[in-house]
Design an enzyme around this catalytic site. Sequence first.
Site, PDB file in Angstrom:
ATOM      1  N   CYS A 147       0.901  -1.233  -0.224  1.00 20.90           N
ATOM      2  CA  CYS A 147      -0.472   0.146  -0.361  1.00 20.90           C
ATOM      3  C   CYS A 147       0.697   1.570   0.078  1.00 20.90           C
ATOM      4  CB  CYS A 147      -0.534   0.144   1.008  1.00 20.90           C
ATOM      5  SG  CYS A 147      -1.751   1.505   1.476  1.00 20.90           S
ATOM      6  N   CYS A 150      -0.760   3.989   2.121  1.00 19.58           N
ATOM      7  CA  CYS A 150      -0.171   3.765   3.454  1.00 19.58           C
ATOM      8  C   CYS A 150       1.428   4.210   3.879  1.00 19.58           C
ATOM      9  CB  CYS A 150      -0.456   2.697   4.117  1.00 19.58           C
ATOM     10  SG  CYS A 150      -2.161   1.838   3.248  1.00 19.58           S
ATOM     11  N   ASP A 151       1.665   3.565   3.205  1.00 16.32           N
ATOM     12  CA  ASP A 151       4.076   3.551   3.409  1.00 16.32           C
ATOM     13  C   ASP A 151       4.438   4.750   2.627  1.00 16.32           C
ATOM     14  OD1 ASP A 151       2.825   1.473   5.721  1.00 16.32           O
ATOM     15  OD2 ASP A 151       3.284  -0.172   3.696  1.00 16.32           O
TER      16      ASP A 151
END
Length: 328
Positions: A147, A150-151
């Site tokens: 992701c 997300c990261d």
Amino acid sequence: MKPLNPPASATPLHRAENLLILGSGPAGYTAAIYAARANLAPVLLTGLTPGGQLTVTTEVENYPGFAEPIMGPQLMQQMRAQAERYGTIVLDDIIIRVDFAASPYGLVADSGTEFRAKAVIIATGAQARWLGIPSEEHFRGFGVSACATCDGFFFRNKRVAVIGGGNSAVEEALYLTHHAAEVILIHRRDSLRAERILQDRLMKHPKITVMWNQEVLEVIGTDAPRKVTGVKLRSISDKAHPVEQTLAVDGVFVAIGHEPATSLFRGQLPMDKGGYLLSAPDSTITAKPGIFAAGDVKDKIFRQAVTAAGMGCMAALEAEKYLAQWEG
Ligand code: NAP
């Protein structure tokens, strides 16, 4: 998200419902909007990722009705609010056990709630697929991710690799250019399956390079601290003479597709060999009366937010017809 487990002393709550909807992506929420407006009193369980896959994406450019791109999480908040506005009860809970032997069907939630439902719409979607190599598992959360939104932030001014050749991989690579200094897309073939518009953006981007015909053998890193330092690749352009090399990267983003979230239904509902639920042609009706499947959980071809929403609508209309027979 709220804790899913109640205190040990709590007695399970029993609920008898007309229609349970499992999943909170576009299929689940659209089913809820239609079912609520048809006075079916739907109860929707969000699952582990309320809002589904669109909550880990950035700008959505191809959902009709938004001339300007809308952020994925914002779109899902709107869908939830729309479903609630017409009376859907949304519970932040997940189903952990089902008994579809006879109607009304039994479903047990992680919170301890035991449901009996006359009809069920399954819209549990799909999850990211992994390469399945031990080093990937070892470094997951320590430089290996599925992701970028997300990261990606953790890789500011770093060099990262994205594995895959579909829309997801290209979108992840483009997104990562906002953070990383350099993005290398690694694909196992010599052509991408991503849409042409995305391919054009990818190829034009000065921060992105593509490595073709490469197989990922191993993620390499250190253990103290645990972090990724590279990937070991095998060039497969000449299958008779494969060439191995190590590419130094700080992060690896795996974007090689998705798997349907159907393990809960194994042995209870027919599915194909990929685990996708089967339904009647041009319909969401499964082999069990009153159980319907909509969205990515049954669709391995289109897998778009808008097609999932369309199937959610179909499922609600079919559930309405089914429940009318039940009443009659
Ligand atoms: P996908 O289209 O199935 O592509 C998966 C990619 O990963 C393929 O290029 C595949 O290679 C590669 N791959 C699969 N297994 C691999 C392995 N073990 N090792 C290395 N590479 C592997 O999946 P996706 O990109 O997640 O997209 C899924 C669906 O969602 C598609 O229908 C897509 O159109 C849709 N989607 C749409 C949007 C959008 O409209 N903006 C965004 C994201 C996703 P091969 O090509 O060799 O098979």
